[in-house]
Scaffold this active site. Sequence first.
Site, mmCIF file in Angstrom:
data_model
loop_
_atom_site.group_PDB
_atom_site.id
_atom_site.type_symbol
_atom_site.label_atom_id
_atom_site.label_comp_id
_atom_site.label_asym_id
_atom_site.label_seq_id
_atom_site.Cartn_x
_atom_site.Cartn_y
_atom_site.Cartn_z
ATOM 1 N N LYS A 87 0.837 -1.197 0.000
ATOM 2 C CA LYS A 87 0.000 0.000 0.000
ATOM 3 C C LYS A 87 0.874 1.250 0.000
ATOM 4 C CE LYS A 87 -3.687 2.060 2.882
ATOM 5 N NZ LYS A 87 -4.476 1.853 4.117
ATOM 6 N N SER A 162 -9.122 2.154 3.688
ATOM 7 C CA SER A 162 -8.292 2.806 2.690
ATOM 8 C C SER A 162 -7.343 1.859 1.960
ATOM 9 C CB SER A 162 -7.477 3.914 3.363
ATOM 10 O OG SER A 162 -6.603 3.390 4.348
ATOM 11 N N SER A 186 -9.145 0.108 8.013
ATOM 12 C CA SER A 186 -8.712 0.186 6.619
ATOM 13 C C SER A 186 -8.138 -1.101 6.046
ATOM 14 C CB SER A 186 -7.688 1.307 6.448
ATOM 15 O OG SER A 186 -8.309 2.556 6.605
#
Length: 475
Positions: A87, A162, A186
């Site tokens: 990420k 996220s 997330s």
Amino acid sequence: MSQTGHPGADVCWLSIDQLTAGYRTGALSPIEVARALIARIRMLDPVVNAIVHLDEAYTLAMAEASLARWREGRPLSAMDGVPVTIKDLSAVAGMPKRRGSLAFGSEPVGEDTPCVARMREAGAVFLAKTATPEAGCKVVTRSPVHGVTANPYDLTRTPGGSSGGAAAALALGFGPVALGSDGAGSIRIPAAYTNLFGLKPGFGRVPAFPPDIDMPHSVVGPMARTVRDAAIMLAVISQPEPRDPYMWPVPFTPPADLAMPDLSDLRIAFSARLGCTAPLVDAESDALVAQATPLLADAGAVVEEAAPAWPVDPFLPFRVFWETACLACVEGTPAEKRRLLDPLILQVGATGARVSLTAYMRAMEQRMAIAAASKAFFTRYDLLVGPVMPVPPYSVLRDVPEGYANEDWSWCPYTYPWNMTGQPAASVPIGFTEAGLPVGVQIIGPMGGEADVLRAARAIELRRPLHLRRPPLLG
């Protein structure tokens, strides 16, 4: 090209154990796997927009080094040669770290974040960096840098956020594991929305340095299609980092009985609301989450209905931390670049500027009381099981579900309490709605309880192997 018509389909669904077994015998090579997955990304990623950085030469150099080690019979770890996506909130030396923001440049950074360094030391192959909303601030994955990421199970829906880029990539077979982060849900939210397993480790389990502004809440952790793969990854990324003052002194070791766990030693609480008030509730999701109870009982666990009695609504202190974290993001951006920030960060940060020191200290006290109430609850139960999200995946065009106006976290109250308490929590697939949308069930453990969280998740996975159900667009 594979028989399915998608590049890399012959290797994309292999587990970590299957990949490394192939490397050991010479039936597979890290270079072959990396090339196949790069080709797969180039063909399929335009459909979902999950990848924000792909450097073929970088990836293949790591794969070549791994191949040499396997040929010499000296792999570095159980993840040597295993492709992983990262990420774009985590730093990877030699790659950009945009954080979903136009305020950050595209120049490469010089040092790995600790969990990335541990994977590099273990010989993992960095496949690509994945999309995130700016600073991880949304429940969806949309940013000024990369645009909108779609859900592979329904391209009109969001994969959540996220870590939505990591989730969409995994669901399409871009490697067996992904590195996500979780400051309010997330990892668990996108895992639930894309039929994946995702684990938020307990605070301090995976070292971090330097700390984020929301360090007391945010952790990095594994996302995977199977519980076993996540456990292997957690054992690697939890290796020590001496600069982290909150690091646990003992790295994680996967439970010995993960292949076929017997849960007769566990007393598990189930709650449809986890002690929280949810303004949005989907009956179909509720019914699917409740199906975890007989599965856990079948594995031997004692399961009872119970929930923590929170001394205060967890959203009250969490809102203060979220608003002040957004303020810190704004103030940490050079003044001439602040206009480039996501409007939500600017809006919430402006609210954070009005939070007094007294209000912030009150929120700290409330968080302490919430953590104490949770600790008392977990003296009676080994695990707590309930929902991840109150509704299934919603429109990819929206930041929040239809019918809910507030662009904050109050509508999805089941995840952020466990960030404030610091406890491990995971999402494991539990079913699909009639519309074919994935639903996850959440498993929360006490501090240090990652092994039991994984065991319970594996018990569900064995009895409901939903990880074998691929996105419809793959045919």
